[in-house]
Design a protein around this motif. Structure first.
Motif, PDB file in Angstrom:
ATOM      1  N   LEU A 144       0.885  -1.399   0.021  1.00  0.00           N
ATOM      2  CA  LEU A 144       0.185   0.169  -0.045  1.00  0.00           C
ATOM      3  C   LEU A 144       0.896   1.140   0.059  1.00  0.00           C
ATOM      4  O   LEU A 144       0.515   2.490  -0.258  1.00  0.00           O
ATOM      5  N   GLN A 145       2.265   0.901   0.351  1.00  0.00           N
ATOM      6  CA  GLN A 145       3.135   2.271   0.414  1.00  0.00           C
ATOM      7  C   GLN A 145       4.231   1.805  -0.593  1.00  0.00           C
ATOM      8  O   GLN A 145       5.450   1.795   0.004  1.00  0.00           O
ATOM      9  N   SER A 146       3.882   1.209  -1.648  1.00  0.00           N
ATOM     10  CA  SER A 146       4.979   0.848  -2.497  1.00  0.00           C
ATOM     11  C   SER A 146       6.036   1.685  -3.067  1.00  0.00           C
ATOM     12  O   SER A 146       7.213   1.428  -2.965  1.00  0.00           O
ATOM     13  N   ASP A 147       5.776   3.035  -3.242  1.00  0.00           N
ATOM     14  CA  ASP A 147       6.855   3.982  -3.684  1.00  0.00           C
ATOM     15  C   ASP A 147       7.674   4.089  -2.383  1.00  0.00           C
ATOM     16  O   ASP A 147       8.862   4.191  -2.620  1.00  0.00           O
ATOM     17  N   PHE A 148       7.277   4.194  -1.108  1.00  0.00           N
ATOM     18  CA  PHE A 148       8.300   4.401  -0.037  1.00  0.00           C
ATOM     19  C   PHE A 148       8.958   3.051   0.297  1.00  0.00           C
ATOM     20  O   PHE A 148      10.299   3.137   0.151  1.00  0.00           O
ATOM     21  N   VAL A 149       8.442   2.014  -0.126  1.00  0.00           N
ATOM     22  CA  VAL A 149       9.091   0.448  -0.014  1.00  0.00           C
ATOM     23  C   VAL A 149      10.177   0.696  -1.184  1.00  0.00           C
ATOM     24  O   VAL A 149      11.547   0.252  -0.699  1.00  0.00           O
ATOM     25  N   LEU A 150      10.108   1.116  -2.263  1.00  0.00           N
ATOM     26  CA  LEU A 150      11.051   1.165  -3.243  1.00  0.00           C
ATOM     27  C   LEU A 150      12.168   1.894  -2.983  1.00  0.00           C
ATOM     28  O   LEU A 150      13.373   1.652  -3.011  1.00  0.00           O
ATOM     29  N   GLU A 151      11.853   2.992  -2.367  1.00  0.00           N
ATOM     30  CA  GLU A 151      13.140   3.949  -2.003  1.00  0.00           C
ATOM     31  C   GLU A 151      13.733   3.518  -0.734  1.00  0.00           C
ATOM     32  O   GLU A 151      15.287   3.572  -0.911  1.00  0.00           O
ATOM     33  N   VAL A 152      13.340   2.838   0.250  1.00  0.00           N
ATOM     34  CA  VAL A 152      14.061   2.135   1.216  1.00  0.00           C
ATOM     35  C   VAL A 152      14.729   1.078   0.583  1.00  0.00           C
ATOM     36  O   VAL A 152      16.013   0.865   0.997  1.00  0.00           O
ATOM     37  N   PHE A 153      14.156   0.075  -0.276  1.00  0.00           N
ATOM     38  CA  PHE A 153      14.995  -0.737  -0.828  1.00  0.00           C
ATOM     39  C   PHE A 153      16.113  -0.369  -1.697  1.00  0.00           C
ATOM     40  O   PHE A 153      17.309  -0.884  -1.609  1.00  0.00           O
ATOM     41  N   LYS A 154      15.972   0.713  -2.507  1.00  0.00           N
ATOM     42  CA  LYS A 154      16.970   1.242  -3.345  1.00  0.00           C
ATOM     43  C   LYS A 154      18.316   1.648  -2.440  1.00  0.00           C
ATOM     44  O   LYS A 154      19.356   1.463  -2.617  1.00  0.00           O
ATOM     45  N   ALA A 155      17.860   2.306  -1.292  1.00  0.00           N
ATOM     46  CA  ALA A 155      18.850   2.724  -0.281  1.00  0.00           C
ATOM     47  C   ALA A 155      19.636   1.738   0.280  1.00  0.00           C
ATOM     48  O   ALA A 155      20.800   1.685   0.446  1.00  0.00           O
ATOM     49  N   CYS A 156      19.034   0.600   0.521  1.00  0.00           N
ATOM     50  CA  CYS A 156      19.282  -0.699   1.196  1.00  0.00           C
ATOM     51  C   CYS A 156      20.534  -1.188   0.401  1.00  0.00           C
ATOM     52  O   CYS A 156      21.803  -1.597   0.618  1.00  0.00           O
ATOM     53  N   LYS A 157      20.056  -1.429  -0.952  1.00  0.00           N
ATOM     54  CA  LYS A 157      21.037  -2.053  -1.997  1.00  0.00           C
ATOM     55  C   LYS A 157      22.368  -1.113  -2.259  1.00  0.00           C
ATOM     56  O   LYS A 157      23.309  -1.809  -2.724  1.00  0.00           O
ATOM     57  N   ASP A 158      22.014   0.103  -2.372  1.00  0.00           N
ATOM     58  CA  ASP A 158      23.141   1.151  -2.433  1.00  0.00           C
ATOM     59  C   ASP A 158      24.432   0.772  -1.134  1.00  0.00           C
ATOM     60  O   ASP A 158      25.390   1.123  -1.678  1.00  0.00           O
ATOM     61  N   GLU A 159      23.839   0.337  -0.259  1.00  0.00           N
ATOM     62  CA  GLU A 159      24.883  -0.178   0.822  1.00  0.00           C
ATOM     63  C   GLU A 159      24.944  -1.320   1.006  1.00  0.00           C
ATOM     64  O   GLU A 159      25.489  -1.806   2.130  1.00  0.00           O
ATOM     65  N   GLY A 160      24.624  -2.383   0.106  1.00  0.00           N
ATOM     66  CA  GLY A 160      24.833  -3.671  -0.016  1.00  0.00           C
ATOM     67  C   GLY A 160      24.027  -4.374   1.303  1.00  0.00           C
ATOM     68  O   GLY A 160      24.348  -5.475   1.816  1.00  0.00           O
ATOM     69  N   ILE A 161      22.965  -4.041   1.599  1.00  0.00           N
ATOM     70  CA  ILE A 161      22.119  -4.493   2.461  1.00  0.00           C
ATOM     71  C   ILE A 161      20.996  -5.417   1.787  1.00  0.00           C
ATOM     72  O   ILE A 161      20.292  -4.898   1.152  1.00  0.00           O
ATOM     73  N   GLN A 162      21.008  -6.908   2.329  1.00  0.00           N
ATOM     74  CA  GLN A 162      20.027  -7.679   1.669  1.00  0.00           C
ATOM     75  C   GLN A 162      18.403  -7.052   2.301  1.00  0.00           C
ATOM     76  O   GLN A 162      18.355  -6.784   3.176  1.00  0.00           O
ATOM     77  N   THR A 163      17.884  -7.364   1.316  1.00  0.00           N
ATOM     78  CA  THR A 163      16.340  -6.865   1.278  1.00  0.00           C
ATOM     79  C   THR A 163      15.099  -8.019   1.221  1.00  0.00           C
ATOM     80  O   THR A 163      15.217  -9.197   0.451  1.00  0.00           O
ATOM     81  N   CYS A 164      14.001  -8.158   2.127  1.00  0.00           N
ATOM     82  CA  CYS A 164      13.138  -9.076   2.022  1.00  0.00           C
ATOM     83  C   CYS A 164      11.720  -8.158   2.351  1.00  0.00           C
ATOM     84  O   CYS A 164      11.771  -7.471   3.100  1.00  0.00           O
ATOM     85  N   LEU A 165      10.841  -8.700   1.389  1.00  0.00           N
ATOM     86  CA  LEU A 165       9.639  -8.217   1.391  1.00  0.00           C
ATOM     87  C   LEU A 165       8.744  -9.322   1.845  1.00  0.00           C
ATOM     88  O   LEU A 165       8.393 -10.351   1.227  1.00  0.00           O
TER      89      LEU A 165
END
Length: 316
Positions: A144-165
């Motif tokens: 429901l907050q997909s744009d926000f999730v996208l930006e958090v995950f982008k920031a995580c990947k930029d810092e080499g942090i694994q992501t899980c949805l």
């Protein structure tokens, strides 16, 4: 400008929703209203107040909430203690929460920016690296907050942090697709295979969910699947067999792990704090016999070639 999301909670050092040690962001808002949900405060997409009468000092000794409320008529008292709020009048300004000295009024949800979330996430990066963990975004329903999730995950990947949805995947595919490139692991669940029974107990049909799960498999995504095992709702063999058939025939059996989550009476007090009925109030199970029943279901799935465990662990 950094996007902002409505965050219900941020939990550090979680071990249940993805591998290793994780920081988990729980987002507010969910289109499903599962009767067994332990987090009804996650349903609405806006901040809310929860009332805990036992903590109220009483309006005679305190009265702070009455002093700041824009419309005192919405506050209901019994024997001097705040018992509820007329939600049809409440604007969720949270002035009463700010004024309450005794935690009788709780705030459910707060607005945070991506960078504010990342500040919390970075605190545990060393633990992610050592344990194979990372960040999980859950809900409510995070899509429901997909744009926000996208930006958090982008920031995580930029810092080499694994992501899980972790999602019900009751969402439009366009909101799922844009996040996939930044998502390492997906957790979802199947609540019931019969669409009408699904709607009766969750408020929505399951067709969109099942179609999205099939699309995720075609995208070759790493998928952990769960079944919340609810007595007399989805734990009959007819539904269990239908679920196994779907996993084998429609998902090509490509599920990393199927986890059976045994029903527990959770969140009952939260319902009352929100002025909501708890629909599982009369559901009582013998824990030992029910766990044996769930183990039998797990054995059935394993006999069908579906790797299945009881609980959130991936290995027995």
């Amino acid at each position: 400008m950094s996007k902002r999301g409505i965050i219900l909670n941020i939990q550090r050092f979680t071990i249940h929703d993805g591998p290793g040690l994780r920081t988990e962001l729980f987002l507010k808002g969910c289109p499903l209203k599962c009767e067994w949900c332990g987090n009804p405060e996650s349903w609405k997409t806006y901040r809310q107040t929860g009332i805990y009468t036992t903590k109220c000092i009483s309006c005679n000794k305190c009265g702070s909430c009455r002093e700041v409320c824009p419309d005192r008529s919405m506050l209901n008292f019994t024997d001097g203690k705040l018992t509820s709020i007329d939600r049809s009048k409440c604007t969720n300004c949270l002035l009463c929460y700010d004024a309450c000295p005794s935690d009788a009024i709780k705030q459910w949800g707060k607005t945070m920016s991506v960078q504010e979330c990342m500040k919390e996430i970075r605190k545990d990066k060393g633990y992610y690296d050592r344990s194979g963990g990372g960040v999980t975004i859950s809900g409510g329903e995070p899509l429901l907050q997909s744009d926000f999730v996208l930006e958090v995950f982008k920031a995580c990947k930029d810092e080499g942090i694994q992501t899980c949805l972790e999602s019900s995947f009751y969402a439009e595919w366009k909101d799922i697709e844009k996040i996939l490139s930044y998502t390492d692991i997906i957790i979802s669940d199947i609540k019931h295979m019969d669409t009408e029974i699904h709607k009766k107990h969750t408020g929505v049909h399951n067709a969109k969910i099942l179609e999205n799960l099939k699309k995720l498999i075609k995208e070759e995504r790493e998928l952990i699947l769960r079944i919340p095992v609810i007595p007399n709702i989805n734990d009959d063999m007819e539904n269990i067999k239908a679920t196994a058939d779907f996993i084998i025939n429609e998902l090509d059996g490509r599920v990393r792990t199927l986890q059976l989550l045994s029903f527990m009476r959770l969140g009952e007090e939260k319902y009352y704090s929100l002025g909501m009925p708890y629909k599982m109030k009369d559901v009582n199970v013998d824990r030992e016999s029910f766990q044996e029943h769930v183990k039998t279901l797990a054995e059935y799935f394993n006999s069908r070639g579906i790797h299945c465990t009881v609980g959130t662990k991936e290995k027995e």
